[in-house]
Design an enzyme around this catalytic site. Sequence first.
Site, PDB file in Angstrom:
ATOM      1  N   VAL A   1      -9.631   4.507  -5.381  1.00 29.74           N
ATOM      2  CA  VAL A   1      -9.066   4.720  -4.047  1.00 29.74           C
ATOM      3  C   VAL A   1      -7.885   5.693  -4.075  1.00 29.74           C
ATOM      4  CG1 VAL A   1      -9.788   2.453  -3.164  1.00 29.74           C
ATOM      5  CG2 VAL A   1      -7.550   2.682  -4.270  1.00 29.74           C
ATOM      6  N   ASP A   2      -7.596   6.273  -5.246  1.00 32.06           N
ATOM      7  CA  ASP A   2      -6.344   7.011  -5.430  1.00 32.06           C
ATOM      8  C   ASP A   2      -6.316   8.427  -4.870  1.00 32.06           C
ATOM      9  OD1 ASP A   2      -7.835   8.503  -7.429  1.00 32.06           O
ATOM     10  OD2 ASP A   2      -7.519   6.772  -8.726  1.00 32.06           O
TER      11      ASP A   2
ATOM     12  N   HIS B   1     -15.094   2.539  -2.156  1.00 30.32           N
ATOM     13  CA  HIS B   1     -14.065   1.513  -1.918  1.00 30.32           C
ATOM     14  C   HIS B   1     -12.960   2.024  -0.994  1.00 30.32           C
ATOM     15  CE1 HIS B   1     -15.247  -0.755  -5.869  1.00 30.32           C
ATOM     16  NE2 HIS B   1     -16.101  -0.935  -4.881  1.00 30.32           N
TER      17      HIS B   1
ATOM     18  N   TYR C   1       0.820  -1.217   0.000  1.00 27.11           N
ATOM     19  CA  TYR C   1       0.000   0.000   0.000  1.00 27.11           C
ATOM     20  C   TYR C   1       0.852   1.263   0.000  1.00 27.11           C
ATOM     21  CZ  TYR C   1      -4.301  -2.392  -0.288  1.00 27.11           C
ATOM     22  OH  TYR C   1      -5.330  -3.141  -0.788  1.00 27.11           O
TER      23      TYR C   1
ATOM     24  N   ASP D   1     -14.904   2.129 -23.659  1.00 29.88           N
ATOM     25  CA  ASP D   1     -15.552   0.923 -24.139  1.00 29.88           C
ATOM     26  C   ASP D   1     -17.062   1.027 -23.893  1.00 29.88           C
ATOM     27  OD1 ASP D   1     -15.995  -1.644 -24.991  1.00 29.88           O
ATOM     28  OD2 ASP D   1     -15.483  -2.564 -23.058  1.00 29.88           O
TER      29      ASP D   1
ATOM     30  N   CYS E   1      -3.937   5.090  20.482  1.00 29.68           N
ATOM     31  CA  CYS E   1      -3.839   3.864  21.288  1.00 29.68           C
ATOM     32  C   CYS E   1      -2.601   3.035  20.968  1.00 29.68           C
ATOM     33  CB  CYS E   1      -5.101   3.026  21.117  1.00 29.68           C
ATOM     34  SG  CYS E   1      -5.160   2.152  19.537  1.00 29.68           S
TER      35      CYS E   1
HETATM   36 ZN   LIG Z   1      -6.139   3.488  17.900  1.00 35.89          ZN
END
Ligand SMILES: [Zn+2]
Length: 298
Positions: A107-108, A125, A67, A267, A198
Site C-alpha cells: 500500500v506504500d 490492498h 495512517y 525465503d 460533500c
Molecule cells: Zn464526499
Amino acid sequence: MNNQLKEFQIYLKNSKKVIALVGAGLSASSGLPVFRGSQGLWKNYNMIDLATPDSFYIDPSLVWQFYSWRRYTSLKAQPNNGHRALINLVDEFKSKNRKVLIISQNVDGLFNRIRPKIDEIYDIHGNLFTLKCTSFLCNYIEKNNFKQPLTPALNETEHEFEHEHEIDESTTTTTKNSPKFHPVKSLDESQLPHCPICKSLLRPGVVWFGESLPLDLITKIDNFIEDEDSIPDLVLVIGTSGTVYPANSYVERIKLKGGKVAIFNTDIDDKIVQGQVNDTWGFKGDAAELLPIALDCF
Ligand SMILES: [Zn+2]
C-alpha cells in the site's frame, strides 16, 4: 543459479503474457518493514484496533493519526531498482504488444513515486496515498495525494513518533525494551481530512480487515488469467512466498494452465532453489537486487 537464470531469461524473452505478484519483501528493500505489528508510538495498539472499518467509525482520530504516520514513513522511503525493473518490464511488453499485469499487495505507493499512473499495476490492498469519501452518497476518490501532513493537526503525530524513534535508537537495550505508553492525542473530527465535494470525513483508500478486495480489480485479474485466447506463460512471485491468498490461488491457476513460475524472495523452499520443482524457478535474495539482473534480457 546461472543456468537457472539463463533458462528463465530465455523463457521470459519469449513470453507473450506475464503476471507479477508483488509482496512486502520488495518494500522491505526500500527500508519499509514488513508490517506485522505496530511500532514506535503505535506499539501498544493492535492492528485490529487501527485497521478496521469499525475502529475508524469509533475513533477516526486514532486511525487517521496511524495512517498519517504510515504515509509519512512511506514518503521517507525511496522506490528501489526492483520497482524500476518492473516498470521497465511493463514498458517493454507494451511496446511489443504483449500482455503484462502487476498485482501489488503493498500500500506504500512506491511504484507511483516513479510514475503516478501505470494502468498495468493493480493495488489490490489499496494505497496509502488514495483518499476516499466515507459518505455512501458521494463517490469522491483522490489518487496520488502525497501531501504531508494532510491537515495541520496530523503533523504533530509525526513529530512525536520521530522523537520517540530517536530515543529508542540511542538508548540501551533495557530502555529500548521497556514498555512506554504514549497515548495518542484525541483530535477533533474537524481537524481530520474532509471531502472537498460533500464535506464528509475522508478515509485512507486501503483495504481494511473485514473488507473485501476491490471487486473491479479482482474481476479484471480473473479475466486476464482466464482469457482462453491467450494463456499466461509466466507468473513472477516477488517479495512474497506466494503461499498466502490470493497470491497462491493465482499461482496455482496459472500453473494448471501450463504457465511457469519464477520466485524472487529471501525465503524460498530449498527444492525450488535447487531446480527440483517442475516449471518453477527460485531466485533467493533481495528482490531489489535480483530483479534488475533477471529482467534485463530484452
Ligand atoms: Zn464526499
